[in-house]
Design a protein around this motif. Structure first.
Motif, mmCIF file in Angstrom:
data_model
loop_
_atom_site.group_PDB
_atom_site.id
_atom_site.type_symbol
_atom_site.label_atom_id
_atom_site.label_comp_id
_atom_site.label_asym_id
_atom_site.label_seq_id
_atom_site.Cartn_x
_atom_site.Cartn_y
_atom_site.Cartn_z
ATOM 1 N N SER A 1 0.880 -1.201 -0.067
ATOM 2 C CA SER A 1 0.078 0.240 -0.066
ATOM 3 C C SER A 1 1.026 1.121 -0.061
ATOM 4 O O SER A 1 0.326 2.331 -0.259
ATOM 5 C CB SER A 1 -1.032 -0.085 1.143
ATOM 6 O OG SER A 1 0.077 -0.104 2.402
ATOM 7 N N SER A 2 2.144 1.059 0.131
ATOM 8 C CA SER A 2 3.137 2.262 -0.026
ATOM 9 C C SER A 2 3.504 2.563 -1.258
ATOM 10 O O SER A 2 4.395 3.503 -1.264
ATOM 11 C CB SER A 2 4.268 2.099 1.192
ATOM 12 O OG SER A 2 4.847 0.897 0.832
ATOM 13 N N ASP B 1 -0.175 3.889 -6.353
ATOM 14 C CA ASP B 1 -1.707 3.746 -5.687
ATOM 15 C C ASP B 1 -1.665 4.820 -4.601
ATOM 16 O O ASP B 1 -2.738 4.874 -4.086
ATOM 17 C CB ASP B 1 -1.831 2.409 -4.977
ATOM 18 C CG ASP B 1 -1.678 1.231 -5.968
ATOM 19 O OD1 ASP B 1 -1.703 0.191 -5.688
ATOM 20 O OD2 ASP B 1 -2.087 1.526 -7.192
ATOM 21 N N SER B 2 -0.671 5.687 -4.390
ATOM 22 C CA SER B 2 -0.978 6.467 -3.298
ATOM 23 C C SER B 2 -1.815 7.790 -3.623
ATOM 24 O O SER B 2 -2.062 8.435 -2.847
ATOM 25 C CB SER B 2 0.376 7.146 -2.786
ATOM 26 O OG SER B 2 1.264 7.608 -4.166
ATOM 27 N N LYS B 3 -1.804 7.903 -5.112
ATOM 28 C CA LYS B 3 -2.836 8.978 -5.482
ATOM 29 C C LYS B 3 -4.242 8.843 -5.272
ATOM 30 O O LYS B 3 -4.937 9.813 -4.875
ATOM 31 C CB LYS B 3 -2.626 9.160 -7.040
ATOM 32 C CG LYS B 3 -1.277 9.723 -7.417
ATOM 33 C CD LYS B 3 -1.238 9.873 -8.937
ATOM 34 C CE LYS B 3 -0.260 9.006 -9.738
ATOM 35 N NZ LYS B 3 -0.056 8.920 -11.050
ATOM 36 N N ARG B 4 -4.676 7.537 -5.275
ATOM 37 C CA ARG B 4 -5.934 7.433 -5.381
ATOM 38 C C ARG B 4 -6.210 6.594 -3.824
ATOM 39 O O ARG B 4 -5.639 5.343 -3.963
ATOM 40 C CB ARG B 4 -6.490 6.870 -6.524
ATOM 41 C CG ARG B 4 -6.318 7.451 -7.666
ATOM 42 C CD ARG B 4 -7.181 6.814 -9.000
ATOM 43 N NE ARG B 4 -8.471 6.605 -8.529
ATOM 44 C CZ ARG B 4 -9.077 5.445 -8.582
ATOM 45 N NH1 ARG B 4 -8.503 4.435 -9.202
ATOM 46 N NH2 ARG B 4 -10.214 5.295 -8.422
ATOM 47 N N LYS B 5 -7.352 6.974 -3.256
ATOM 48 C CA LYS B 5 -7.863 6.320 -2.023
ATOM 49 C C LYS B 5 -8.499 5.094 -2.347
ATOM 50 O O LYS B 5 -9.597 5.401 -3.222
ATOM 51 C CB LYS B 5 -8.330 7.211 -1.033
ATOM 52 C CG LYS B 5 -8.578 6.585 0.221
ATOM 53 C CD LYS B 5 -9.338 7.440 1.238
ATOM 54 C CE LYS B 5 -9.965 6.647 2.458
ATOM 55 N NZ LYS B 5 -10.638 7.817 3.225
ATOM 56 N N PRO B 6 -8.398 3.707 -1.962
ATOM 57 C CA PRO B 6 -9.320 2.809 -2.307
ATOM 58 C C PRO B 6 -10.399 2.978 -1.618
ATOM 59 O O PRO B 6 -10.781 3.615 -0.832
ATOM 60 C CB PRO B 6 -8.668 1.534 -2.210
ATOM 61 C CG PRO B 6 -7.796 2.024 -0.909
ATOM 62 C CD PRO B 6 -7.386 3.314 -1.258
ATOM 63 N N SER C 1 -13.636 1.719 0.483
ATOM 64 C CA SER C 1 -13.711 1.005 1.847
ATOM 65 C C SER C 1 -15.131 0.770 1.996
ATOM 66 O O SER C 1 -15.797 1.664 2.794
ATOM 67 C CB SER C 1 -12.822 1.617 2.847
ATOM 68 O OG SER C 1 -12.787 0.901 4.072
ATOM 69 N N ASP D 1 -18.086 4.415 3.925
ATOM 70 C CA ASP D 1 -18.093 5.673 4.860
ATOM 71 C C ASP D 1 -18.978 6.044 5.957
ATOM 72 O O ASP D 1 -19.500 7.201 6.175
ATOM 73 C CB ASP D 1 -17.816 6.979 3.731
ATOM 74 C CG ASP D 1 -16.871 7.013 2.980
ATOM 75 O OD1 ASP D 1 -15.584 6.085 3.309
ATOM 76 O OD2 ASP D 1 -16.801 7.308 1.884
ATOM 77 N N SER E 1 -16.921 5.537 -9.167
ATOM 78 C CA SER E 1 -15.972 6.038 -8.483
ATOM 79 C C SER E 1 -14.766 6.639 -9.181
ATOM 80 O O SER E 1 -13.975 7.624 -8.806
ATOM 81 C CB SER E 1 -15.267 5.252 -7.319
ATOM 82 O OG SER E 1 -14.663 4.149 -8.055
#
Length: 133
Positions: A50-51, A55-60, A62, A74, A90
């Motif tokens: 996950s680091s 992929d750090s630009k887009r939040k998955p 949840s 949410d 999304s």
């Protein structure tokens, strides 16, 4: 009158099994060559770190599955029928990653249905995690 026992001579017959062994090897080779190897799609235990920078630009997305049987995004209940539209809407450019957080007492069948809906809607990856308490 007594009958005398007659003695029959036994004929010993021999079965030659070498053609049978040859046939078994030929069939074995045929079935090995004719078999198609298929990679089945299933839950994979390997996933990207996950680091990573991509992929750090887009939040998955949840989704949370509490023990009450609801599907939450949410903190808002959306139900099972709301999973696929949320995943589809999304992102326009890239398929989203989905995290399904399952709490204790949640139904395993519901988690599987949410995972199926997310994959059918085009999710890039789906990960099941336990809710930390």
């Amino acid at each position: 009158m007594k009958r005398k026992p007659t003695i029959f001579q036994k004929e010993e017959t021999e079965i030659n099994v070498s053609p049978l062994i040859d046939m078994v090897f030929i069939l074995l080779i045929f079935f090995i060559v004719a078999t198609s190897f298929v990679n089945e799609v299933g839950i994979s235990s390997t996933y990207k770190d996950s680091s990573s920078q991509t992929d750090s630009k887009r939040k998955p997305l949840s989704f949370t599955l509490p023990g009450s049987g609801q599907v939450l995004l949410d903190g808002t209940p959306i139900g099972l029928e709301g999973v696929a539209p949320k995943v589809r809407n999304s992102s326009v450019y890239e398929p989203p990653s989905v995290i399904i957080q399952v709490s204790g007492g949640a139904k395993a069948g519901l988690a599987t249905q949410v995972m199926d809906q997310a994959l059918l809607a085009g999710a890039k990856a789906v990960k099941l995690t336990a809710v930390s308490q």
